[in-house]
Design a protein around this motif. Structure first.
Motif, PDB file in Angstrom:
ATOM      1  N   ARG A 161     -36.228 -35.828  73.600  1.00  0.00           N
ATOM      2  CA  ARG A 161     -35.904 -35.008  74.774  1.00  0.00           C
ATOM      3  C   ARG A 161     -37.079 -34.099  75.133  1.00  0.00           C
ATOM      4  O   ARG A 161     -37.377 -33.870  76.310  1.00  0.00           O
ATOM      5  CB  ARG A 161     -34.654 -34.180  74.511  1.00  0.00           C
ATOM      6  CG  ARG A 161     -33.387 -35.011  74.352  1.00  0.00           C
ATOM      7  CD  ARG A 161     -32.144 -34.135  74.196  1.00  0.00           C
ATOM      8  NE  ARG A 161     -31.010 -34.936  73.735  1.00  0.00           N
ATOM      9  CZ  ARG A 161     -30.478 -34.881  72.521  1.00  0.00           C
ATOM     10  NH1 ARG A 161     -30.970 -34.016  71.633  1.00  0.00           N
ATOM     11  NH2 ARG A 161     -29.474 -35.649  72.183  1.00  0.00           N
ATOM     12  N   VAL A 162     -37.747 -33.559  74.117  1.00  0.00           N
ATOM     13  CA  VAL A 162     -38.906 -32.705  74.374  1.00  0.00           C
ATOM     14  C   VAL A 162     -40.030 -33.510  75.023  1.00  0.00           C
ATOM     15  O   VAL A 162     -40.689 -33.049  75.960  1.00  0.00           O
ATOM     16  CB  VAL A 162     -39.394 -32.035  73.072  1.00  0.00           C
ATOM     17  CG1 VAL A 162     -40.699 -31.291  73.295  1.00  0.00           C
ATOM     18  CG2 VAL A 162     -38.322 -31.083  72.539  1.00  0.00           C
ATOM     19  N   ILE A 163     -40.260 -34.721  74.551  1.00  0.00           N
ATOM     20  CA  ILE A 163     -41.297 -35.577  75.126  1.00  0.00           C
ATOM     21  C   ILE A 163     -41.002 -35.883  76.592  1.00  0.00           C
ATOM     22  O   ILE A 163     -41.907 -35.879  77.436  1.00  0.00           O
ATOM     23  CB  ILE A 163     -41.403 -36.894  74.316  1.00  0.00           C
ATOM     24  CG1 ILE A 163     -42.021 -36.611  72.938  1.00  0.00           C
ATOM     25  CG2 ILE A 163     -42.220 -37.940  75.068  1.00  0.00           C
ATOM     26  CD1 ILE A 163     -42.021 -37.816  72.006  1.00  0.00           C
ATOM     27  N   GLU A 164     -39.737 -36.117  76.901  1.00  0.00           N
ATOM     28  CA  GLU A 164     -39.363 -36.584  78.235  1.00  0.00           C
ATOM     29  C   GLU A 164     -39.060 -35.466  79.215  1.00  0.00           C
ATOM     30  O   GLU A 164     -39.020 -35.712  80.425  1.00  0.00           O
ATOM     31  CB  GLU A 164     -38.147 -37.515  78.123  1.00  0.00           C
ATOM     32  CG  GLU A 164     -38.440 -38.790  77.328  1.00  0.00           C
ATOM     33  CD  GLU A 164     -37.215 -39.662  77.125  1.00  0.00           C
ATOM     34  OE1 GLU A 164     -36.087 -39.163  77.418  1.00  0.00           O
ATOM     35  OE2 GLU A 164     -37.370 -40.819  76.682  1.00  0.00           O
ATOM     36  N   MET A 165     -38.862 -34.246  78.775  1.00  0.00           N
ATOM     37  CA  MET A 165     -38.482 -33.166  79.680  1.00  0.00           C
ATOM     38  C   MET A 165     -39.652 -32.758  80.572  1.00  0.00           C
ATOM     39  O   MET A 165     -40.817 -33.011  80.249  1.00  0.00           O
ATOM     40  CB  MET A 165     -37.951 -31.956  78.903  1.00  0.00           C
ATOM     41  CG  MET A 165     -38.983 -31.246  78.049  1.00  0.00           C
ATOM     42  SD  MET A 165     -38.349 -29.767  77.155  1.00  0.00           S
ATOM     43  CE  MET A 165     -36.882 -30.362  76.348  1.00  0.00           C
ATOM     44  N   PRO A 166     -39.386 -32.115  81.703  1.00  0.00           N
ATOM     45  CA  PRO A 166     -40.473 -31.635  82.559  1.00  0.00           C
ATOM     46  C   PRO A 166     -41.412 -30.698  81.798  1.00  0.00           C
ATOM     47  O   PRO A 166     -40.983 -29.958  80.896  1.00  0.00           O
ATOM     48  CB  PRO A 166     -39.739 -30.892  83.679  1.00  0.00           C
ATOM     49  CG  PRO A 166     -38.375 -31.476  83.703  1.00  0.00           C
ATOM     50  CD  PRO A 166     -38.060 -31.835  82.276  1.00  0.00           C
ATOM     51  N   LYS A 167     -42.675 -30.724  82.175  1.00  0.00           N
ATOM     52  CA  LYS A 167     -43.669 -29.892  81.491  1.00  0.00           C
ATOM     53  C   LYS A 167     -43.278 -28.417  81.526  1.00  0.00           C
ATOM     54  O   LYS A 167     -43.471 -27.691  80.537  1.00  0.00           O
ATOM     55  CB  LYS A 167     -45.034 -30.075  82.137  1.00  0.00           C
ATOM     56  CG  LYS A 167     -46.139 -29.242  81.496  1.00  0.00           C
ATOM     57  CD  LYS A 167     -47.475 -29.426  82.185  1.00  0.00           C
ATOM     58  CE  LYS A 167     -48.588 -28.658  81.469  1.00  0.00           C
ATOM     59  NZ  LYS A 167     -48.320 -27.215  81.345  1.00  0.00           N
ATOM     60  N   ALA A 168     -42.711 -27.956  82.621  1.00  0.00           N
ATOM     61  CA  ALA A 168     -42.331 -26.544  82.720  1.00  0.00           C
ATOM     62  C   ALA A 168     -41.297 -26.183  81.665  1.00  0.00           C
ATOM     63  O   ALA A 168     -41.325 -25.076  81.107  1.00  0.00           O
ATOM     64  CB  ALA A 168     -41.787 -26.242  84.113  1.00  0.00           C
ATOM     65  N   LEU A 197     -39.959 -23.807  76.297  1.00  0.00           N
ATOM     66  CA  LEU A 197     -39.507 -23.949  74.911  1.00  0.00           C
ATOM     67  C   LEU A 197     -40.520 -23.340  73.947  1.00  0.00           C
ATOM     68  O   LEU A 197     -40.157 -22.595  73.023  1.00  0.00           O
ATOM     69  CB  LEU A 197     -39.284 -25.428  74.595  1.00  0.00           C
ATOM     70  CG  LEU A 197     -38.922 -25.773  73.149  1.00  0.00           C
ATOM     71  CD1 LEU A 197     -37.609 -25.113  72.744  1.00  0.00           C
ATOM     72  CD2 LEU A 197     -38.846 -27.291  72.960  1.00  0.00           C
ATOM     73  N   ILE A 198     -41.799 -23.628  74.159  1.00  0.00           N
ATOM     74  CA  ILE A 198     -42.841 -23.059  73.300  1.00  0.00           C
ATOM     75  C   ILE A 198     -42.892 -21.540  73.461  1.00  0.00           C
ATOM     76  O   ILE A 198     -43.052 -20.795  72.478  1.00  0.00           O
ATOM     77  CB  ILE A 198     -44.208 -23.682  73.623  1.00  0.00           C
ATOM     78  CG1 ILE A 198     -44.183 -25.202  73.365  1.00  0.00           C
ATOM     79  CG2 ILE A 198     -45.303 -23.019  72.796  1.00  0.00           C
ATOM     80  CD1 ILE A 198     -43.820 -25.600  71.955  1.00  0.00           C
ATOM     81  N   LYS A 199     -42.729 -21.062  74.675  1.00  0.00           N
ATOM     82  CA  LYS A 199     -42.728 -19.616  74.921  1.00  0.00           C
ATOM     83  C   LYS A 199     -41.592 -18.944  74.155  1.00  0.00           C
ATOM     84  O   LYS A 199     -41.763 -17.853  73.589  1.00  0.00           O
ATOM     85  CB  LYS A 199     -42.588 -19.358  76.424  1.00  0.00           C
ATOM     86  CG  LYS A 199     -42.698 -17.897  76.830  1.00  0.00           C
ATOM     87  CD  LYS A 199     -44.125 -17.405  76.814  1.00  0.00           C
ATOM     88  CE  LYS A 199     -44.232 -16.021  77.446  1.00  0.00           C
ATOM     89  NZ  LYS A 199     -45.613 -15.503  77.400  1.00  0.00           N
TER      90      LYS A 199
END
Length: 519
Positions: free
Chosen positions: A500-507, A512-514
Motif C-alpha cells: 500500500r505504501v508503494i502504491e499510494m500517492p507520493k503526497a 506518512l514519513i512526516k
C-alpha cells in the motif's frame, strides 16, 4: 535450522485465554506469564474499563488525541534539539531518585580497563570484548550503526552466533513449550563474536559487510534503492566456526522508555497475540517465552530484537557479560562469553573484587545501571497538530501499521516505581514476534522466535535519531538509510501494508514519513 514456523501450542487458545496470562505449553502443563519482577497493584473492574476506552484506536484524525503529545505520560520530558535528547531522567522523577539515576549514568558511561589496574573499581574488562563501556555502543543512549567504511570499527554492531541445540538439554519447564527452539552457543566462539581483545590476545573476528543495491519502483515514477547486506565473519582468530553456526547481525538499539515497556501488563501484551490469525487480518503476532536467569522461571520476553530477554535488569547484566566480559551476580563468570575452548581467555587475570563476592560489578552497581536504563525519558512529540502529520497518522492507521505497532497502553500500578506507575504511554509496539519475510530473515532462532521473526520495535523517539545519533540507519542491522527504506524492507505479515505504501500517492507517502518523524 529451518526458519519456518513450528507447530504452535496456542492454536486452541482464544485471545481471552491469552489475556488471562495463561499459556498452554503442552497437554499436561500450563505456564503462567505474569509480572513477578514488579510490585503490582491489581486493577479494579472500573479501572480496566477506563483503560480499555482510553487505549481504543482513534477514528478522528482532525486533531491530536488527548495526551498524545506526552508519549511517556508524566515521565515525558521536553524534546531537546541536541544530542542529549535521549539522556534525560523521567520527567516525574523526584530529587533523591534522580541522584540514583546520575550514579547509574556514571556506571553506564564508565570506561572499563584491563586487569590488573590501579583503578580497581574500573578494571575487569574481558579478554575478548565488543566495547569498553555501555555508552560506546548506545552512543548518547541512542541507536548504533553499521561501520561507515572499511576503516571504521563495528563498535555499535556485532554478530550473534549459535548452533542448533538439543531439546533434551532444556529444563523441564522450557521443554514443555512445544515450539521453543533449542539452540546452543558455538563451541569455540560462544554466543556472540567479539572484535576486540586485550593485550596479548587475538580478537575473535572482523565484521565484513558487502552491500548489494536493490531498486524498488514506487508510484508516480519514484524509485527507492535498498541496500541488501551480506555478512561475513572475517579473520577468525580461533579457527573456523561450527559448520552449522548461525549468525545474526545486531545494531545497538536506542535506550529510551525501557522501564515503561517493562511495566506494560503481560496480560495486555498476550491479549494482542493471534498466532493462527483467527481474525483474518494477516497478522499473527506471537509472544516469545524465555527463561529468566534473574527469577529462575519462564517469562514473557520483551527486550532484544527478538524479545529474547524478560527484564531490564537481565538485559543489562547480559550486556555487561557478553559485550564487555564484566561479571555480575546474574552472570558470574569473570571471562564473559569465552568458551572452554578459549583457555587463555578463561585463565587471564580478571578484576573480580573479593569484597563483592568476586564480581566486577556488584549487585548495587547492577541495580543502579538498571534504574538508569529504566528511567531514560521519552521526549515529547513534535508537530502533533501539523496537518501533514495528522494526515500521515491517518495513513498509518488505514494502511494497517497499527496491527503490529500498537499505539498505546496503560502501565501497571506499581509500588516503589512511581515513574512507571499507571501511565498512558504511546510506544507504537505490541512487543510480539512477527514474520517479516525472507528479506529480513537472519535464519537464526531465539527462544520461540524463528529465523524470520522479529519483535515489533517501539517507534517513540524514532524521529530524533539523527539529532541524537548523527545518522538515520534503521532496522536490526542498520541496513535502511532512512524511514522509507525501513518500510520497504517489510515483508511477510507486513507485505500488504508495504505494498500500500508503494502504491499510494507520493503526497501520502510523504505525510506518512512526516508522521513517523514526529514520534
Amino acid at each position: 535450522m529451518p526458519s519456518s514456523r513450528p507447530a504452535n501450542p496456542l492454536r486452541h487458545l482464544s485471545c481471552r485465554a491469552l489475556a488471562a496470562a495463561c499459556l498452554c505449553a503442552g497437554p499436561a502443563a500450563a505456564l503462567t506469564l505474569d509480572d513477578p519482577h514488579l510490585a503490582v497493584v491489581a486493577r479494579t473492574p472500573e479501572e480496566a474499563a477506563r483503560i480499555e476506552a482510553v487505549t481504543a484506536p482513534t477514528h478522528d484524525f482532525s486533531k491530536p488525541e488527548r495526551f498524545e503529545e506526552m508519549p511517556a505520560g508524566a515521565a515525558t520530558v521536553r524534546a531537546r534539539r541536541n544530542a542529549d535528547a535521549f539522556s534525560q531522567p523521567s520527567g516525574n522523577i523526584d530529587f533523591a531518585r534522580e541522584l540514583d539515576f546520575k550514579v547509574g549514568n556514571g556506571l553506564f558511561r564508565k570506561i572499563w580497563v584491563e586487569a590488573p589496574a590501579s583503578t580497581r573499581a574500573s578494571d575487569g574488562l574481558g579478554t575478548l570484548y565488543n566495547a569498553r563501556g555501555c555508552q560506546n555502543c548506545h552512543i548518547k543512549d541512542g541507536r548504533g550503526h553499521p561501520p561507515e567504511g572499511p576503516e571504521d570499527t563495528a563498535v555499535s554492531m556485532f554478530l550473534r552466533v549459535s548452533v542448533p541445540g538439543d531439546r533434551a538439554d532444556l529444563n523441564a519447564q522450557m521443554a514443555e513449550i512445544e515450539d521453543y527452539i533449542a539452540s546452543a552457543p558455538d563451541p569455540i566462539y560462544g554466543g556472540q563474536l567479539q572484535d576486540f581483545a586485550t593485550t596479548g590476545h587475538a580478537a575473535e573476528y572482523r565484521l565484513d559487510i558487502r552491500y548489494e543495491e536493490v531498486d524498488v519502483a514506487l508510484s508516480e515514477g519514484e524509485t527507492a534503492t535498498l541496500l541488501k547486506p551480506h555478512y561475513r565473519a572475517a579473520d577468525l582468530g580461533y579457527g573456523p566456526l561450527a559448520e552449522d553456526a548461525m549468525l545474526s547481525p545486531r545494531v545497538a538499539p536506542q535506550m529510551i522508555g525501557l522501564g515503561l515497556l517493562e511495566a506494560i501488563p503481560a496480560a495486555d501484551i498476550l491479549a494482542l497475540a493471534d498466532p493462527e490469525d483467527s481474525d483474518g487480518d494477516g497478522i499473527s503476532g506471537r509472544p516469545n517465552i524465555v527463561w529468566s536467569i534473574e527469577l529462575a522461571r519462564p517469562m514473557l520476553g520483551r527486550f532484544g530484537l527478538k524479545a529474547g530477554v524478560p527484564t531490564v535488569k537481565e538485559q543489562s547484566a547480559a550486556a555487561f557479560s557478553g559485550d564487555m566480559g564484566i561479571s555480575s551476580p546474574l552472570f558470574p563468570d569473570p571471562w564473559g562469553d569465552c568458551t572452554a575452548a578459549q583457555a587463555a581467555c578463561r585463565t587471564a587475570i580478571h578484576g573480580g573484587d573479593p569484597e563483592e563476592d568476586g564480581f566486577e560489578i556488584d549487585a548495587e552497581g547492577l541495580d543502579l545501571v538498571s534504574f538508569y536504563s529504566r528511567n531514560l525519558a521519552v521526549p515529547a512529540r513534535r508537530d502533533a497538530a501539523d496537518p501533514q502529520v495528522l494526515r500521515g497518522k491517518q495513513i498509518f492507521y488505514e494502511t494497517g501499521c497499527t496491527a503490529c505497532h500498537k499505539p498505546k497502553f496503560v502501565t501497571h500500578r506499581l509500588e516503589g516505581q512511581p515513574e512507571q506507575s499507571f501511565q498512558l504511554i504511546w510506544p507504537y509496539t505490541d512487543l510480539l514476534l512477527h514474520d517479516m519475510g525472507e528479506g529480513l530473515a537472519d535464519n537464526r532462532p531465539e527462544g520461540r522466535a524463528t529465523g524470520r521473526e522479529w519483535r515489533t520495535p517501539p517507534l517513540w523517539g524514532i524521529g530524533m535519531t539523527e539529532t541524537v545519533s548523527g545518522h538515520t540507519r534503521f532496522l536490526h542491522d542498520g541496513r535502511a538509510r532512512n524511514l522509507l527504506e525501513a518500510i520497504l524492507w517489510h515483508a511477510g505479515e507486513a507485505d500488504p501494508a508495504k505494498t500500500r505504501v508503494i502504491e499510494m500517492p507520493k503526497a501520502d507517502r510523504d505525510a506518512l514519513i512526516k508522521f513517523l518523524e514526529s514520534l
